[in-house]
Design a protein around this motif. Structure first.
Motif, short mmCIF file in Angstrom:
data_model
loop_
_atom_site.label_atom_id
_atom_site.label_comp_id
_atom_site.label_asym_id
_atom_site.label_seq_id
_atom_site.Cartn_x
_atom_site.Cartn_y
_atom_site.Cartn_z
N LEU A 1 0.79 -1.18 0.06
CA LEU A 1 -0.05 -0.12 0.01
C LEU A 1 0.74 1.33 0.04
O LEU A 1 2.06 1.14 0.22
CB LEU A 1 -1.06 -0.08 1.29
CG LEU A 1 -1.85 -1.28 1.40
CD1 LEU A 1 -2.77 -1.06 2.61
CD2 LEU A 1 -2.55 -1.35 0.04
N SER A 2 0.31 2.32 -0.35
CA SER A 2 0.97 3.87 -0.17
C SER A 2 1.62 4.19 1.08
O SER A 2 2.31 4.94 1.04
CB SER A 2 -0.06 4.89 -0.77
OG SER A 2 -1.18 4.99 0.00
N ASP A 3 1.24 3.53 2.17
CA ASP A 3 1.65 4.02 3.63
C ASP A 3 3.07 3.18 3.68
O ASP A 3 3.33 3.26 4.77
CB ASP A 3 0.52 3.62 4.42
CG ASP A 3 0.25 2.28 4.90
OD1 ASP A 3 0.71 1.29 4.18
OD2 ASP A 3 -0.60 2.02 5.60
N GLY A 4 3.41 2.32 2.88
CA GLY A 4 4.67 1.44 2.91
C GLY A 4 4.31 -0.11 3.49
O GLY A 4 5.27 -0.72 3.56
N SER A 5 2.90 -0.11 3.90
CA SER A 5 2.63 -1.60 4.39
C SER A 5 2.25 -2.96 3.61
O SER A 5 1.72 -2.22 2.48
CB SER A 5 1.48 -1.48 5.64
OG SER A 5 0.56 -1.05 4.86
N TRP A 6 2.42 -3.67 3.79
CA TRP A 6 1.78 -4.98 3.27
C TRP A 6 0.81 -5.38 3.74
O TRP A 6 0.63 -5.85 5.21
CB TRP A 6 3.12 -6.01 2.92
CG TRP A 6 4.00 -5.74 2.01
CD1 TRP A 6 4.99 -5.07 2.44
CD2 TRP A 6 4.03 -6.07 0.72
NE1 TRP A 6 6.18 -4.95 1.21
CE2 TRP A 6 5.60 -5.36 0.04
CE3 TRP A 6 3.38 -6.64 -0.24
CZ2 TRP A 6 5.66 -5.45 -1.15
CZ3 TRP A 6 3.81 -6.76 -1.25
CH2 TRP A 6 4.85 -6.26 -1.95
N ARG A 7 -0.40 -5.63 3.14
CA ARG A 7 -1.48 -6.22 3.65
C ARG A 7 -2.27 -7.10 2.96
O ARG A 7 -2.18 -7.42 1.74
CB ARG A 7 -2.47 -4.94 3.76
CG ARG A 7 -2.08 -3.65 4.44
CD ARG A 7 -1.83 -3.88 6.00
NE ARG A 7 -1.37 -2.78 6.81
CZ ARG A 7 -2.09 -1.90 7.47
NH1 ARG A 7 -3.42 -2.24 7.40
NH2 ARG A 7 -1.54 -0.56 7.84
N VAL A 8 -2.85 -8.24 3.60
CA VAL A 8 -3.55 -9.25 3.01
C VAL A 8 -4.94 -8.76 2.40
O VAL A 8 -5.78 -7.93 3.12
CB VAL A 8 -4.08 -10.31 4.16
CG1 VAL A 8 -4.79 -11.32 3.43
CG2 VAL A 8 -2.86 -10.86 4.73
N ASP A 9 -5.10 -8.74 0.80
CA ASP A 9 -6.11 -8.43 0.20
C ASP A 9 -7.16 -9.43 -0.19
O ASP A 9 -8.40 -9.15 -0.24
CB ASP A 9 -5.55 -7.78 -0.98
CG ASP A 9 -6.44 -6.85 -1.82
OD1 ASP A 9 -7.32 -6.00 -0.94
OD2 ASP A 9 -6.98 -7.11 -2.82
N GLN A 10 -6.68 -10.69 -0.29
CA GLN A 10 -7.55 -11.63 -0.64
C GLN A 10 -6.98 -13.15 0.06
O GLN A 10 -5.82 -13.06 0.32
CB GLN A 10 -7.67 -11.87 -2.11
CG GLN A 10 -8.35 -10.71 -2.76
CD GLN A 10 -8.43 -11.34 -4.44
OE1 GLN A 10 -8.81 -12.35 -4.70
NE2 GLN A 10 -7.74 -10.40 -5.28
N ARG A 11 -7.94 -13.83 0.41
CA ARG A 11 -7.36 -15.34 0.54
C ARG A 11 -8.02 -16.11 -0.45
O ARG A 11 -8.99 -16.21 -1.01
CB ARG A 11 -8.19 -15.69 1.59
CG ARG A 11 -7.76 -17.15 2.25
CD ARG A 11 -8.41 -17.82 3.31
NE ARG A 11 -7.83 -19.27 3.63
CZ ARG A 11 -8.32 -19.98 4.55
NH1 ARG A 11 -8.91 -19.48 5.50
NH2 ARG A 11 -8.00 -21.19 4.55
N LEU A 12 -7.04 -16.95 -1.04
CA LEU A 12 -7.21 -17.66 -2.35
C LEU A 12 -7.68 -19.35 -1.85
O LEU A 12 -8.73 -19.72 -2.55
CB LEU A 12 -6.08 -17.89 -3.36
CG LEU A 12 -5.54 -16.54 -3.81
CD1 LEU A 12 -4.37 -16.90 -4.75
CD2 LEU A 12 -6.62 -15.59 -4.51
N TYR A 13 -7.07 -19.71 -0.93
CA TYR A 13 -7.51 -21.13 -0.41
C TYR A 13 -7.28 -21.05 1.06
O TYR A 13 -6.43 -20.25 1.61
CB TYR A 13 -6.22 -22.26 -0.93
CG TYR A 13 -6.33 -21.99 -2.32
CD1 TYR A 13 -7.26 -22.71 -3.09
CD2 TYR A 13 -5.40 -21.80 -3.24
CE1 TYR A 13 -7.49 -22.83 -4.49
CE2 TYR A 13 -5.35 -21.72 -4.64
CZ TYR A 13 -6.31 -22.18 -5.24
OH TYR A 13 -6.40 -22.26 -6.73
#
Length: 203
Positions: free
Chosen positions: A191-203
Motif C-alpha cells: 500500500l501507499s503507506d509502505g505496509s503490506w496487507r492481506v487483500d484476498q484469501r485464495l485457499y
C-alpha cells in the motif's frame, strides 16, 4: 454416571466444538485467484507475539507516504504470518466467535476488512457455547510462510503460502488438544503507506 466417563464425554464435546468453530471461521474466506510473486522467500517456524517483527526482508525499503504501518506489515511474509495467527487464534473470553475480524484488521486492506464485516453478526451456536463453557483458548505456533517461485507477480502484489499449527487448551480439568495444521494462500499487496496487507484469501 462414573466421573471418568463424564470427563471423556466432556473432552470429546469440547474437542468437537473447537474443530467446528475453527472450521466455521475458515469457511468465510473467498476463493478467487490472482497471480503471485516470483522468487521464494521462507521464514523460520515461530510463534507470533505482539512485539514480534523481522529486520531482514528481500524487498526494497518502502517509501512511507502516510501513518506508520502496523507492526508485522513491513513485508508480505510477516503480514501473512501475523494474519494467520490472528485469524485462527481465539479465546473463550472473546465474547463472540467473530472476534477474529478485529484481530486481523491491522493486517488486511480496507477491501478485505469490509468483506470480513459481513460476518460480524454470525453466531457460533452450540459449538461456540461449548468452547466458552470449556474455557478454551486456541493459539497458533510454528508459523512459516513462503512466496512460491512458480507463481508470477509484481513488486506490489504477491501470493504467500502460510502455515501454522493450532493448539487448543481448555481449563485445568481438560487435556490440551492440538487440532493440527492451519494453512492459507493469500494475496498480499503493497500500500501507499509502505505496509503490506492481506487483500484476498485464495485457499
Amino acid at each position: 454416571m462414573p466421573a471418568q466417563t463424564c470427563d471423556r464425554r466432556t473432552h470429546r464435546a469440547i474437542r468437537t466444538a473447537t474443530m467446528v468453530v475453527a472450521a466455521s471461521v475458515a469457511m468465510v474466506a473467498g476463493c478467487t485467484q490472482t497471480p503471485a510473486s516470483p522468487g521464494r522467500t521462507g521464514s523460520a517456524a515461530r510463534t507470533i507475539s505482539a512485539s514480534s517483527s523481522r529486520s531482514a526482508t528481500p524487498f526494497p525499503p518502502p517509501k512511507h507516504t502516510g501513518a506508520t504501518p502496523a507492526a508485522g506489515t513491513s513485508n508480505p511474509v510477516d503480514a501473512a504470518e501475523h494474519w494467520l495467527a490472528a485469524y485462527r487464534g481465539m479465546s473463550w473470553t472473546d465474547g463472540t466467535p467473530t472476534a477474529w475480524i478485529a484481530r486481523v484488521r491491522p493486517y488486511v486492506t480496507a477491501t478485505l476488512d469490509s468483506q470480513d464485516e459481513q460476518y460480524a453478526d454470525a453466531g457460533g451456536g452450540a459449538d461456540w457455547q461449548a468452547f466458552v463453557a470449556g474455557q478454551c483458548t486456541s493459539t497458533v505456533t510454528d508459523l512459516g510462510a513462503v512466496i512460491p517461485s512458480e507463481s508470477p507477480g509484481t513488486a506490489t502484489a504477491v501470493n504467500v503460502e502460510v502455515t501454522g499449527t493450532v493448539h487448543t487448551a481448555c481449563d485445568a480439568g481438560q487435556q490440551a488438544m492440538p487440532i493440527g495444521a492451519a494453512s492459507a494462500t493469500l494475496v498480499v499487496i503493497h500500500l501507499s503507506d509502505g505496509s503490506w496487507r492481506v487483500d484476498q484469501r485464495l485457499y
